[in-house]
Motif scaffolding. Structure first.
Motif, PDB file in Angstrom:
ATOM      1  N   SER A   1      -7.454   2.539   5.380  1.00 23.43           N
ATOM      2  CA  SER A   1      -6.428   2.686   6.419  1.00 23.43           C
ATOM      3  C   SER A   1      -5.050   2.733   5.768  1.00 23.43           C
ATOM      4  O   SER A   1      -4.647   1.776   5.089  1.00 23.43           O
ATOM      5  CB  SER A   1      -6.507   1.511   7.402  1.00 23.43           C
ATOM      6  OG  SER A   1      -5.506   1.611   8.393  1.00 23.43           O
ATOM      7  N   LEU A   2      -4.344   3.837   5.971  1.00 23.31           N
ATOM      8  CA  LEU A   2      -3.036   4.046   5.364  1.00 23.31           C
ATOM      9  C   LEU A   2      -2.017   4.389   6.448  1.00 23.31           C
ATOM     10  O   LEU A   2      -2.248   5.281   7.265  1.00 23.31           O
ATOM     11  CB  LEU A   2      -3.077   5.187   4.344  1.00 23.31           C
ATOM     12  CG  LEU A   2      -3.881   4.956   3.062  1.00 23.31           C
ATOM     13  CD1 LEU A   2      -4.069   6.261   2.317  1.00 23.31           C
ATOM     14  CD2 LEU A   2      -3.171   3.942   2.179  1.00 23.31           C
TER      15      LEU A   2
ATOM     16  N   GLU B   1      -0.860  -1.909  13.574  1.00 20.19           N
ATOM     17  CA  GLU B   1      -1.567  -3.077  13.080  1.00 20.19           C
ATOM     18  C   GLU B   1      -0.950  -3.558  11.762  1.00 20.19           C
ATOM     19  O   GLU B   1      -0.467  -2.744  10.966  1.00 20.19           O
ATOM     20  CB  GLU B   1      -3.044  -2.740  12.850  1.00 20.19           C
ATOM     21  CG  GLU B   1      -3.811  -2.436  14.121  1.00 20.19           C
ATOM     22  CD  GLU B   1      -3.950  -3.659  15.015  1.00 20.19           C
ATOM     23  OE1 GLU B   1      -4.084  -4.769  14.466  1.00 20.19           O
ATOM     24  OE2 GLU B   1      -3.915  -3.500  16.246  1.00 20.19           O
TER      25      GLU B   1
ATOM     26  N   ARG C   1      -7.905  -3.373   2.302  1.00 21.47           N
ATOM     27  CA  ARG C   1      -8.335  -2.780   3.584  1.00 21.47           C
ATOM     28  C   ARG C   1      -7.308  -1.816   4.159  1.00 21.47           C
ATOM     29  O   ARG C   1      -7.643  -0.700   4.554  1.00 21.47           O
ATOM     30  CB  ARG C   1      -8.609  -3.915   4.580  1.00 21.47           C
ATOM     31  CG  ARG C   1      -9.048  -3.451   5.965  1.00 21.47           C
ATOM     32  CD  ARG C   1      -9.071  -4.622   6.936  1.00 21.47           C
ATOM     33  NE  ARG C   1      -7.731  -5.164   7.133  1.00 21.47           N
ATOM     34  CZ  ARG C   1      -6.871  -4.719   8.056  1.00 21.47           C
ATOM     35  NH1 ARG C   1      -7.197  -3.700   8.843  1.00 21.47           N
ATOM     36  NH2 ARG C   1      -5.670  -5.271   8.186  1.00 21.47           N
ATOM     37  N   ARG C   2      -6.036  -2.262   4.228  1.00 21.96           N
ATOM     38  CA  ARG C   2      -5.011  -1.468   4.906  1.00 21.96           C
ATOM     39  C   ARG C   2      -3.691  -1.601   4.157  1.00 21.96           C
ATOM     40  O   ARG C   2      -3.283  -2.712   3.771  1.00 21.96           O
ATOM     41  CB  ARG C   2      -4.849  -1.945   6.354  1.00 21.96           C
ATOM     42  CG  ARG C   2      -3.749  -1.235   7.149  1.00 21.96           C
ATOM     43  CD  ARG C   2      -3.908  -1.509   8.638  1.00 21.96           C
ATOM     44  NE  ARG C   2      -2.715  -1.201   9.418  1.00 21.96           N
ATOM     45  CZ  ARG C   2      -2.360   0.026   9.819  1.00 21.96           C
ATOM     46  NH1 ARG C   2      -3.103   1.073   9.475  1.00 21.96           N
ATOM     47  NH2 ARG C   2      -1.271   0.214  10.540  1.00 21.96           N
TER      48      ARG C   2
ATOM     49  N   GLU D   1      -0.932   8.637  10.412  1.00 16.67           N
ATOM     50  CA  GLU D   1      -0.239   7.468  10.957  1.00 16.67           C
ATOM     51  C   GLU D   1       1.111   7.342  10.248  1.00 16.67           C
ATOM     52  O   GLU D   1       1.230   6.743   9.182  1.00 16.67           O
ATOM     53  CB  GLU D   1      -1.062   6.193  10.779  1.00 16.67           C
ATOM     54  CG  GLU D   1      -0.441   4.995  11.494  1.00 16.67           C
ATOM     55  CD  GLU D   1      -1.250   3.713  11.341  1.00 16.67           C
ATOM     56  OE1 GLU D   1      -0.744   2.655  11.744  1.00 16.67           O
ATOM     57  OE2 GLU D   1      -2.371   3.771  10.798  1.00 16.67           O
TER      58      GLU D   1
ATOM     59  N   VAL E   1      -8.937   2.949  -0.237  1.00 16.64           N
ATOM     60  CA  VAL E   1      -8.278   2.290   0.899  1.00 16.64           C
ATOM     61  C   VAL E   1      -8.625   3.057   2.176  1.00 16.64           C
ATOM     62  O   VAL E   1      -8.414   4.269   2.258  1.00 16.64           O
ATOM     63  CB  VAL E   1      -6.751   2.242   0.696  1.00 16.64           C
ATOM     64  CG1 VAL E   1      -6.072   1.660   1.932  1.00 16.64           C
ATOM     65  CG2 VAL E   1      -6.402   1.411  -0.541  1.00 16.64           C
TER      66      VAL E   1
ATOM     67  N   VAL F   1      -0.511  -4.659   7.913  1.00 21.48           N
ATOM     68  CA  VAL F   1      -1.141  -4.177   6.690  1.00 21.48           C
ATOM     69  C   VAL F   1      -1.403  -5.372   5.779  1.00 21.48           C
ATOM     70  O   VAL F   1      -0.977  -6.500   6.040  1.00 21.48           O
ATOM     71  CB  VAL F   1      -0.264  -3.131   5.980  1.00 21.48           C
ATOM     72  CG1 VAL F   1       0.045  -1.966   6.910  1.00 21.48           C
ATOM     73  CG2 VAL F   1       1.017  -3.759   5.444  1.00 21.48           C
ATOM     74  N   ASP F   2      -2.105  -5.124   4.682  1.00 15.56           N
ATOM     75  CA  ASP F   2      -2.385  -6.166   3.697  1.00 15.56           C
ATOM     76  C   ASP F   2      -1.546  -6.003   2.439  1.00 15.56           C
ATOM     77  O   ASP F   2      -1.428  -6.937   1.646  1.00 15.56           O
ATOM     78  CB  ASP F   2      -3.873  -6.133   3.321  1.00 15.56           C
ATOM     79  CG  ASP F   2      -4.762  -6.322   4.547  1.00 15.56           C
ATOM     80  OD1 ASP F   2      -4.578  -7.327   5.250  1.00 15.56           O
ATOM     81  OD2 ASP F   2      -5.615  -5.460   4.804  1.00 15.56           O
TER      82      ASP F   2
END
Length: 442
Positions: A155-156, A208, A124-125, A185, A153, A210-211
């Motif tokens: 969200s980076l 936020e 996801r991130r 970002e 992916v 990350v994973d």
């Protein structure tokens, strides 16, 4: 100048070879306590801790940890045309190679009404780390971002240490590379604190968690990755860069020496290793190394790396022995400069990336080959691989069984469930056939 290890006329087990390997003494665990303190500080104090760490460790206190969009756009606008053209071409090539790595879903039919599908889902991130110490690495932006984008992916986030020369912001060339790839970002934060910020997030910064965290870094970054593993995924604990060249007397010692020096200029702990079956070639290469080290732009750094215990010229009996040494070493970068490179390639098992022939230097892979330059170091190529699309994908199995497909194996499920003393497992199957005269299906 560089040490010689003569293995001619000797045989060694894998364990014995590992003791002979030229390796840098980089003890990640020794940095773990300090890295843990930096991470805990960020978890407790958020952006205030990141600002204090930047001031103490990077010599500058950023005006803003998150880089404003306007600053990223301005970096793109002011990027030198030749550098932009090179980055655009690198992006194109890495994207082409990464796209070819995308796996396709595969369905396996096991019976009428019994199917297992293999599919891949993007993470996801992801937090991407780009170092900013002794050198500037816009190429690492490309190598991290492109395969993640190809994988899907959504969200980076990118982090790179604040630069004193640029008012505490991220180096503009790194910002420009991010901008070219559509990454907005970006955070001016470095070291263990940045890795902790990625793993647990920084609420007061709007960062936020990350994973997955990817990207190379120094020993503090490697220690931080070890600490956060489990909270998030990591690609690897990357250490100092390595090059191992297998060459015979047909190779050009000038080219071999140039390639060894090209990696030695990265860092004083960089490893440069030549493995050859020709003592005469070894001496010719040694002479060229001396000349190149004296004239190198980063001559002091190069000489320190070549003189270090991690660098050596290794002389072996034959090319098969060279392959055996290389497999035991598991180099990040492996060059094959021999008469019959394909025969040698067939003997190679462990390497991050393999460069075949005199016109395939590691420098090509660092920038424009299309391959990825984020690779396993410290012998990790024996059990891991470099960054690629697969890094950012999770394989999942999707099970689809119809009633008759389940009925076909129900008796086997009962037998195994009873053998493991897990009767509720068997009952979960029987429940699906409870309307039938023999509801237990056994």
């Amino acid at each position: 100048m560089i040490t010689t290890i003569d293995l001619r006329g000797t045989t060694h087990s894998g364990g014995e070879l590992s003791q002979l390997m030229p390796r840098a003494r980089v003890d990640v665990s020794a940095s773990a306590e300090a890295a843990s303190g930096l991470i805990d500080d960020v978890r407790q104090r958020g952006s205030a801790a990141l600002l204090d760490q930047a001031e103490r460790l990077d010599g500058v206190r950023p005006d803003s940890i998150r880089v404003p969009d306007a600053v990223i756009r301005r970096a793109v606008e002011h990027l030198a045309p030749a550098v932009r053209e090179a980055l655009d071409e690198a992006i194109r090539r890495v994207r082409a190679v990464s796209s070819a790595q995308l796996p396709v879903p595969i369905s396996t039919g096991l019976s009428d009404g019994g199917m297992v599908q293999q599919r891949w889902r993007p993470i996801r991130r992801v937090g991407l780390y780009v170092p900013g110490g002794k050198a500037v690495y816009p190429s690492s932006v490309v190598m991290n971002v492109v395969p993640a984008q190809v994988a899907g992916v959504a969200s980076l986030a990118l982090a790179s240490p604040p630069q004193k020369d640029f008012g505490g912001s991220v180096h503009p060339t790194i910002l420009a590379a991010a901008g070219l790839l559509g990454i907005d970002e970006v955070y001016a934060m470095g070291g263990a604190g940045a890795i902790g910020a990625f793993a647990w997030g920084v609420p007061d910064l709007g960062l936020e968690p990350v994973d997955l965290v990817t990207g190379p870094g120094n020993v503090w970054v490697a220690a931080a990755k070890r600490i956060v593993r489990g909270q998030v995924g990591i690609d690897a604990e990357a250490g100092p860069t390595e090059i191992l060249v297998i060459a015979d007397e047909s190779a050009d010692p000038v080219l071999v020496a140039a390639d060894l020096v090209s990696q030695a200029e990265h860092d004083e702990l960089a490893a440069a290793v030549l493995v050859t079956d020709s003592a005469a070639f070894a001496e010719r290469t040694r002479a060229e190394l001396g000349l190149l080290a004296e004239s190198a732009h980063h001559g002091t750094r190069v000489r320190t790396a070549l003189d270090g215990q991690q660098s050596a010229i290794v002389i072996v009996d034959d090319i098969a022995a060279a392959a055996g040494f290389s497999n035991a070493y598991g180099p990040e970068h492996l060059e094959l400069q021999v008469r019959d490179p394909d025969a040698l390639l067939a003997m190679i098992d462990n390497a991050g990336a393999i460069f075949v022939g005199e016109h395939s230097p590691v420098s090509l892979g660092d920038y424009l080959a299309g391959s990825n330059h984020v690779l396993p170091t410290g012998g990790q190529a024996r059990f891991s691989s470099g960054l690629g699309v697969a890094t950012f994908l999770r394989p999942q199995q999707v099970i689809r069984y119809e009633r008759e497909g389940l009925r076909e194996v129900a008796g086997h499920i009962h037998a195994l469930a009873n053998a493991e003393d897990l009767p509720a497992h068997a009952a979960a199957v029987s429940a699906r056939f409870r309307a039938e005269p023999n509801g237990d299906t056994a």
